[in-house]
Design a protein around this motif. Structure first.
Motif, PDB file in Angstrom:
ATOM      1  N   LEU A 118      -1.376  -6.719  13.138  1.00 33.90           N
ATOM      2  CA  LEU A 118      -0.780  -8.049  13.207  1.00 33.90           C
ATOM      3  C   LEU A 118       0.747  -8.010  13.201  1.00 33.90           C
ATOM      4  O   LEU A 118       1.391  -8.901  13.778  1.00 33.90           O
ATOM      5  N   ALA A 155       1.182 -11.493   7.795  1.00 34.89           N
ATOM      6  CA  ALA A 155       0.140 -10.552   8.208  1.00 34.89           C
ATOM      7  C   ALA A 155      -0.816 -10.256   7.061  1.00 34.89           C
ATOM      8  O   ALA A 155      -2.043 -10.267   7.242  1.00 34.89           O
ATOM      9  N   VAL A 205      -0.363 -14.978  15.207  1.00 34.80           N
ATOM     10  CA  VAL A 205      -1.054 -14.581  13.982  1.00 34.80           C
ATOM     11  C   VAL A 205      -1.482 -15.814  13.193  1.00 34.80           C
ATOM     12  O   VAL A 205      -2.625 -15.925  12.742  1.00 34.80           O
TER      13      VAL A 205
END
Length: 525
Positions: free
Chosen positions: A243, A308, A251
């Motif tokens: 990510l 992330a 994301v």
């Protein structure tokens, strides 16, 4: 251009006795060297006449029959049977146009950096008559190329029958895992992580719409069942993809798609979210570790790393309200949203969820409109297009009712008839009406165009008739200008992509077509 590759046409079929011969015949009719075209049919235990219908083609077609084990098992069996350089798929109820193999084989020969190429589709009926000559044009799809992995986090836009993939990358996607929702989505994400993805504009597939298709046009409970089927794959995707190398907005959108899909599926199937997305103790422990890392990253100002890790925490435990709250905090810090846009907890299974704020999807001035009213009175679209153009700092946000494809179709006809679907056209954004009614949209709007529903959330919005449109917009723009002047010259200089003078940098004049199509798919679900 190098030598033409050997093509492996993989046909996976189940109970398509009515169409399997047409599928095979279309593969045999390719404008491509016979010695470079391998055709393999995997029959997943069809209880019909498929075996006897395929038998006459045994000199050109390898036929493999297995007990019924489902799509993934049949697909993996087919991957073990083929030996070509390029894999092309064909469902037992669809067809290939004659140039399909050559178009993509030649494209891949010219572009060695491309791992997967896909194209448009023609939609046909049970008898082979054309319903839509271009699936992309009918749905407003804007094809993507290059590094598309981030976009695939949101959802799949590459149809298996219309894609061709290099078998040199087979170790990336074969065998398909048991939790693979759809073979095309899995292959696309795996290939996109290591190679470029591209497209050709031609129709390379004839998709047959006959009412028993697995997912095209799914509605109501069937749509919810498809969401349920996708949940394990969405969780896996967000957990395994790197990510940190993707755009923050992709994301975030992928995380929101997971939480919302779970909430919608729970509400429409009347099943607790915790049953639809089971979480083990190991999952909770993994989620807790990711959240700790995310909080540490937040403290250090590393917003992208925090986003992330928070997303991975949600993949492990999508029911954790603290993970959802942290996701929102990351998104706000990164400027992706200005207010909460996902449910505080997916575990509730409630459908009352707020869509992402309009944010950069709209221009400086926002007018709302009721999609049903515009569909019933197309002259409203024509009147709007006569006053507003692409240079104006205004977006007309059209709210669409759920489960009403007729409204979407009528709107598309009205937009086309008004000439509002080309260069110089006004900015239109069609969205499904949120589950909280008009409240969310009204919070971002300056007025309501056309007949206004009697909703409490709209009571404070000025009603704007076609004859009043120009004067209303002039007043709103002038008020905004005075407010900006009052703020003084100390404001920071906008960066690329920031709204300036009511416009976004790089706004596409035909953006509303893609948005209308996206909303159409959502609204008819």
């Amino acid at each position: 251009m190098g030598a033409l590759p050997k093509i492996s046409c993989l046909i996976v079929t189940y109970s398509f006795e009515r169409f399997i011969v047409r599928a095979i015949e279309s593969a045999l009719a390719q404008d491509y060297p016979r010695e470079l075209l391998q055709i393999v049919v995997v029959d997943d235990g069809s209880p019909d006449r498929t075996p006897e219908l395929v038998r006459p083609y045994s000199d050109r077609v390898r036929y493999v029959r297995q007990p019924n084990r489902g799509l993934v098992a049949a697909f993996n069996r087919g991957l073990r049977e083929i030996d070509g350089d390029v894999l092309m798929l064909l469902s037992g109820d669809d067809e290939w146009p004659p140039s399909r193999a050559r178009l993509h084989a030649e494209f891949l020969s010219r572009h060695p950096e491309v791992g997967l190429v896909y194209g448009d589709m023609e939609v046909i009926d049970a008898d082979g008559a054309t319903i839509e000559p271009s699936f992309w044009r009918a749905t407003g799809h804007v094809p993507q190329r290059g590094d598309v992995l981030g976009r695939l986090l949101r959802g799949n836009f590459i149809s298996g029958g219309a894609m061709s993939v290099r078998m040199s990358l087979a170790d990336r996607f074969a065998p398909l895992p048991a939790d693979c929702a759809w073979e095309d989505w899995w292959i696309a994400t795996r290939v996109a992580a290591v190679a470029a993805v591209d497209y050709t504009p031609q129709c390379v597939y004839r998709y047959r719409w006959h009412g028993n298709n697995m997912n095209l046009g799914a509605r109501g409970r069937r749509f919810a069942e498809l969401l349920v089927r996708e949940l394990p794959f969405r969780r896996r995707l967000l957990a395994e993809v790197e990510l940190e190398r993707l755009a923050a907005e992709d994301v975030y959108a992928g995380a929101v798609a997971l939480v919302r899909s779970l909430a919608v599926a729970s509400e429409r199937t009347s099943t607790p979210a915790t049953e639809l997305a089971p979480v083990t103790e190991a999952d909770r422990e993994r989620a807790g570790e990711r959240l700790e890392r995310a909080r540490a990253a937040l403290a250090a100002g590393a917003w992208l790393d925090a986003l992330a890790d928070t997303t991975r925490a949600l993949a492990a435990d999508p029911h954790d309200p603290s993970a959802v709250a942290l996701l929102e905090r990351c998104a706000q810090a990164l400027g992706l949203v200005t207010q909460a846009s996902v449910p505080a907890s997916a575990a509730s299974g409630a459908a009352a969820q707020r869509p992402a704020p309009l944010g950069d999807d709209v221009r400086a001035v926002v007018l709302l409109a009721d999609g049903r009213e515009l569909a019933a009175a197309p002259e409203l679209i024509a009147a709007y297009a006569r006053v507003v153009g692409d240079d104006d700092p205004v977006t007309l946000v059209i709210a669409l009712p759920p489960d009403d494809g007729a409204v979407v179709a009528a709107l598309e006809r009205a937009v086309s008839a008004a000439g509002a679907d080309g260069p110089g056209s006004p900015d239109l954004l069609a969205l499904p009406l949120p589950d909280d009614g008009w409240e969310t949209l009204a919070a971002s709007a300056h007025g309501f165009y056309g007949p206004r529903p009697s909703a409490a959330a709209l009571a404070g919005l000025p009603a704007v008739a076609p004859a009043e449109l120009a004067a209303f917009l002039a007043r709103v723009v002038e008020r905004r200008k005075r407010a900006q002047d009052t703020a003084g010259a100390a404001a920071p200089t906008p960066s690329a992509g920031t709204v300036t003078d009511g416009r976004r940098a790089g706004t596409a004049t035909d953006r509303h077509r893609a948005n209308t199509a996206t909303a159409a798919r959502t609204a008819t679900a």
